[in-house]
Design a protein around this motif. Structure first.
Motif, short mmCIF file in Angstrom:
data_model
loop_
_atom_site.label_atom_id
_atom_site.label_comp_id
_atom_site.label_asym_id
_atom_site.label_seq_id
_atom_site.Cartn_x
_atom_site.Cartn_y
_atom_site.Cartn_z
N PRO A 255 0.71 -1.33 -0.05
CA PRO A 255 -0.09 -0.03 -0.26
C PRO A 255 0.64 1.24 0.07
CG PRO A 255 0.16 -0.75 2.27
CD PRO A 255 1.12 -2.00 1.37
N ALA A 256 0.33 2.48 -0.44
CA ALA A 256 0.75 3.93 -0.45
C ALA A 256 -0.28 4.72 -0.56
CB ALA A 256 1.89 3.85 -1.63
N TYR A 257 -0.25 5.65 0.27
CA TYR A 257 -1.33 6.79 0.32
C TYR A 257 -0.65 8.22 0.43
CZ TYR A 257 -4.25 2.77 1.52
OH TYR A 257 -5.10 1.75 1.51
N TYR A 258 -1.23 9.26 -0.28
CA TYR A 258 -0.71 10.48 -0.41
C TYR A 258 -1.78 11.46 -0.06
CZ TYR A 258 -2.50 11.52 -5.26
OH TYR A 258 -2.94 11.49 -6.12
N TYR A 259 -1.24 12.76 0.34
CA TYR A 259 -2.12 13.92 0.56
C TYR A 259 -1.38 15.13 0.07
CZ TYR A 259 -4.21 18.09 2.90
OH TYR A 259 -5.08 19.28 3.13
N LYS A 260 -1.91 15.84 -0.56
CA LYS A 260 -1.59 17.31 -1.34
C LYS A 260 -2.22 18.44 -0.79
CE LYS A 260 0.28 19.74 -5.21
NZ LYS A 260 -0.56 20.84 -4.79
N ASP A 261 -1.90 19.52 -0.33
CA ASP A 261 -2.31 20.85 -0.28
C ASP A 261 -1.41 21.91 -0.73
OD1 ASP A 261 -0.83 21.34 1.84
OD2 ASP A 261 -2.46 21.07 3.31
N ASP A 262 -1.59 23.14 -0.34
CA ASP A 262 -0.70 24.19 -0.99
C ASP A 262 0.49 24.27 -0.20
OD1 ASP A 262 -2.07 25.19 1.18
OD2 ASP A 262 -2.26 27.41 0.17
N GLU A 263 0.56 23.69 1.03
CA GLU A 263 1.70 23.68 2.03
C GLU A 263 2.61 22.47 1.81
OE1 GLU A 263 -0.24 26.43 5.62
OE2 GLU A 263 0.26 24.11 5.99
N VAL A 264 1.88 21.21 1.48
CA VAL A 264 2.71 20.02 1.63
C VAL A 264 2.29 19.03 1.06
CG1 VAL A 264 1.29 19.22 3.54
CG2 VAL A 264 3.81 18.32 3.54
N VAL A 265 3.40 18.10 0.66
CA VAL A 265 2.80 16.51 -0.10
C VAL A 265 3.52 15.67 0.98
CG1 VAL A 265 3.03 15.16 -2.11
CG2 VAL A 265 3.16 17.65 -2.40
N VAL A 266 2.55 14.77 1.36
CA VAL A 266 2.83 13.55 2.16
C VAL A 266 2.57 12.39 1.60
CG1 VAL A 266 0.76 14.09 3.60
CG2 VAL A 266 2.65 12.88 4.58
N SER A 272 -4.69 6.80 7.24
CA SER A 272 -4.98 7.21 8.49
C SER A 272 -3.84 7.75 9.24
CB SER A 272 -5.63 6.06 9.45
OG SER A 272 -4.72 4.94 9.87
N VAL A 273 -2.64 7.46 9.11
CA VAL A 273 -1.57 8.11 9.92
C VAL A 273 -1.38 9.59 9.49
CG1 VAL A 273 -0.57 5.90 10.59
CG2 VAL A 273 0.11 7.11 8.41
N ILE A 274 -1.63 9.74 7.89
CA ILE A 274 -1.39 11.11 7.43
C ILE A 274 -2.42 12.01 7.93
CG2 ILE A 274 -1.83 12.18 5.29
CD1 ILE A 274 -0.63 9.95 3.66
N GLN A 275 -3.79 11.69 8.35
CA GLN A 275 -4.83 12.25 8.93
C GLN A 275 -4.46 12.54 10.41
OE1 GLN A 275 -8.77 10.55 8.27
NE2 GLN A 275 -9.83 12.26 8.72
N THR A 276 -4.11 11.62 11.09
CA THR A 276 -3.52 11.92 12.57
C THR A 276 -2.48 12.89 12.59
OG1 THR A 276 -4.07 9.61 13.08
CG2 THR A 276 -2.64 10.54 14.71
N ALA A 277 -1.41 12.70 11.59
CA ALA A 277 -0.31 13.42 11.70
C ALA A 277 -0.46 15.06 11.50
CB ALA A 277 1.09 12.87 10.72
N PHE A 278 -1.39 15.26 10.50
CA PHE A 278 -1.62 16.42 9.96
C PHE A 278 -3.13 16.99 10.53
CE2 PHE A 278 1.68 15.30 7.31
CZ PHE A 278 2.29 16.34 6.96
N GLN A 279 -3.66 16.46 11.57
CA GLN A 279 -4.82 16.58 12.12
C GLN A 279 -6.13 17.33 11.24
OE1 GLN A 279 -3.01 19.49 15.00
NE2 GLN A 279 -2.86 17.82 16.58
N GLY A 280 -6.23 16.37 10.37
CA GLY A 280 -7.39 16.78 9.28
C GLY A 280 -8.52 15.95 9.29
N MET A 281 -9.76 16.46 9.28
CA MET A 281 -11.02 15.84 9.23
C MET A 281 -11.54 15.20 8.14
SD MET A 281 -11.88 15.03 12.30
CE MET A 281 -13.55 14.74 12.07
#
Length: 628
Positions: A255-266, A272-281
């Motif tokens: 598995p591999a998951y990612y998230y991107k906004d205007d501040e960061v790519v992770v 779920s750990v991305i959501q936890t680390a960046f405190q996003g709902m």
């Protein structure tokens, strides 16, 4: 899980898209990215306890300043050790003493790109040389490559030989080093082609370097590098000038998951750990598609590029059952469903006597499937109540109706894990002497007329059942103990990153062999052995999984009953039954993750058939060796 299995590795990549002073002003620290990386790694701690490592890459550093830092550890607490090493270089007050520009130029790991890794050793054991990220160094910035992966390849021998044919002299025979050198070889080739191209255009050597860094075709490099990789992988890398990537195998095994906004790519191994680390709902966390690579260029451009033709999706169902954190919404629901779908088998296992049955679970990962199991039993009892009332068996006496309507499953927390003691049990040899004391039980919750049903997420070796769990449950005095696995019978080795490589590790296999011997069918073992041997030396694409024939004469129930006999110590007073999930129900609960080779022997890659046959040959010949 009561039996120990070495977990998969975990990866974490962070690319900051703003200047470091932006994070200092908004979040109070130019170590925003590093701090988020620490949380990502801690939240994936279950995926690696043999080693941890971090690489930081600084963008646009002047010549003469270090731009790539690395810290690794294979100590007992590797994550903490790594971050202690990193923080030892920082002044006491990071937020006010110096600004971000000074810190980036003078302090290690003040970076825009971070790559972290958590390692469970399936090769090389506890050796710092094998701890990721691995690094390939050069005086040319774009030639520098750091690599971290959650993977296992089944054809390392072929890949190693291909490097030798290319004129290389690999420093080690391992899938990790081989993978690094494969990517590095094609990266060098790409850069060399670009160099000649720009030189022919008349650019000076100094002008050529930034042009090459902008023009590197990472998807092409990854396509050529991975063309002959057979296995499951999520491979993350960062180049010295700042390009980064995460490539996923074409079957989607790892598995591999990612998230991107205007501040960061992770990127991380779990969403779920991305959501936890960046405190996003409501974060739009996406899965990297099988066969694709997430490409993050130095200029911050992010694309998902095709690298290998996607194959039939075979993402690992064991991820859903056990490895991934249960706070992921979909995984939580799937684990509940796995427990719920066991209801008909459980009713049969207790002969329908729910009034004299206590339901519980083996902590800790089986707790979610326990909730689903209880829901299934509750639904069954509701239907029973409706039937009794419809058939007129219940008089309209209020006392009788109360007895019917208020009838519920008996639920107790029977088994308690001693987490403090568990942390000291680090190997099979050290584990055996203490395993009987890892669990405590709640006394007085079960009577001598009761069935005691306990659910676990999976049963692999059955060792802990036999040596610990059944003994302590028997002390409670039930007449019958029913051990339930929310996973089907594990029958075949994994070769894609989970350390299950030997046939005699599986109690389902040992049960099938016992049945073969009891029924005078030993010739079947000889026939399968000869057919496996006859395939040695064939191309992996021509190899057939002959080990399936070992299980073919028996029903799932026959093997389950034999397992129950094998885990029952003769000193126990209670009857013992073992119930396994069915493969059909597994796919109902986890419809998008159909990789089930450890249960069915249906390997998604040709190398899997080679591995299982090798494992069987090793077993017959008495060799305690890995099968890949």
């Amino acid at each position: 899980m009561s039996d120990t299995i070495h977990h998969e590795c975990g990866i974490a990549l962070i690319r900051l898209l703003k200047p470091l002073d932006y994070y200092q002003k908004k979040y109070g620290s130019y170590l925003y990215g590093l701090n988020r990386l620490y949380i990502l790694m801690e939240k994936q701690r279950n995926r690696g306890q043999d080693g941890a490592g971090v690489v930081g890459v600084k963008l646009d550093m002047e010549p003469g300043y270090k731009y790539m830092d690395r810290a690794r550890s294979c100590d007992a607490n590797p994550i903490q050790e790594v971050f202690d090493k990193i923080h030892a270089n920082f002044p006491p007050d990071l937020t006010s003493e110096k600004d971000a520009d000074w810190a980036k130029q003078n302090l290690p790991f003040v970076s825009e790109v971070y790559l972290g890794h958590l390692r469970y050793a399936t090769f090389g054991k506890n050796n710092i040389d094998y701890v990721h990220p691995l690094k390939r160094a050069s005086n040319w910035r774009s030639h520098n490559l750091a690599l971290a992966a959650n993977f296992n390849l089944t054809n390392v021998d072929e890949l190693f030989d291909s490097l030798i044919r290319a004129g290389q002299h690999p420093r080690n025979y391992s899938d990790t080093v081989t993978l690094l050198e494969k990517v590095g070889y094609f990266l060098d080739d790409e850069i060399q082609d670009l160099y000649h191209y720009f030189k022919e255009k008349g650019f000076s050597k100094q002008e050529i370097t930034p042009l090459i860094e902008q023009a590197i075709d990472l998807p092409g490099v990854l396509a050529r590098s991975s063309a002959d990789w057979d296995g499951g992988y999520a491979v993350a890398g960062v180049l010295g000038h700042g390009d980064a990537f995460v490539a996923r195998d074409p079957w989607g095994i790892r598995p591999a998951y990612y998230y991107k906004d205007d501040e960061v790519v992770v990127v991380a191994s779990e969403g779920s750990v991305i959501q936890t680390a960046f405190q996003g709902m409501n974060m739009n966390i996406q899965e990297i598609k099988p066969g694709y690579a997430l490409i993050i260029k130095k200029d911050g451009t992010v694309t998902e590029e095709l690298v290998r033709e996607p194959k039939k999706r075979s993402s690992c169902s064991f991820e859903r059952i056990y490895f991934s954190r249960g706070n992921d919404r979909n995984i939580y629901q799937e684990r509940k469903k796995l427990g719920e779908l066991l209801t008909p088998q459980l009713i049969r296992a207790v002969d329908g006597d729910l009034d004299n049955t206590v339901f519980s679970f083996i902590p800790n990962t089986a707790e979610t499937s326990f909730y689903g199991m209880v829901k299934g039993i509750q639904q069954y009892m509701v239907e029973e109540k409706k039937r009794q009332i419809r058939e007129g068996k219940a008089s309209w006496c209020e006392e009788t109706l109360d007895a019917i309507i208020c009838r519920e499953p008996r639920i107790e927390k029977i088994v308690i894990k001693d987490a403090k003691l568990r942390t000291f049990i680090t190997s099979d040899s050290g584990r055996d002497g203490l395993v009987g004391h890892v669990y405590d039980v709640t006394y007085g919750a079960v009577s001598e007329n009761d069935n005691l049903v306990v659910i676990d997420d999976s049963i692999v070796r059955g060792t802990t059942l036999r040596r610990s769990i059944l003994r302590i449950l028997d002390q409670l005095g039930p007449r019958r103990i029913v051990v339930v696995s929310s996973a089907p019978q594990i029958r075949y080795p994994d070769c894609y990153g989970i350390d299950m490589t030997r046939m005699n590790e599986f109690i389902a296999f040992n049960a099938a062999i016992e049945l073969i011997r009891e029924r005078g069918m030993e010739n079947l073992i000889d026939e399968v052995y000869k057919d496996c041997k006859a395939q040695q030396g064939l191309p992996k694409e021509e190899i057939v999984n002959h080990v399936k024939r070992i299980y073919a004469p028996f029903t799932d129930e026959e093997i389950s009953d034999k397992i129950a006999q094998m885990v029952r110590d003769e000193r126990l007073h209670a009857e013992v039954k073992v119930v396994f999930q069915t493969v059909e129900n597994l796919h109902l609960a986890c419809p998008n993750d159909t990789g089930d080779w450890y249960f069915t022997g249906n390997y998604p890659t040709p190398g899997g058939n080679k591995v299982v046959n090798t494992a069987f040959i090793n077993w017959v010949e008495g060799r305690d060796e890995r099968s890949y």
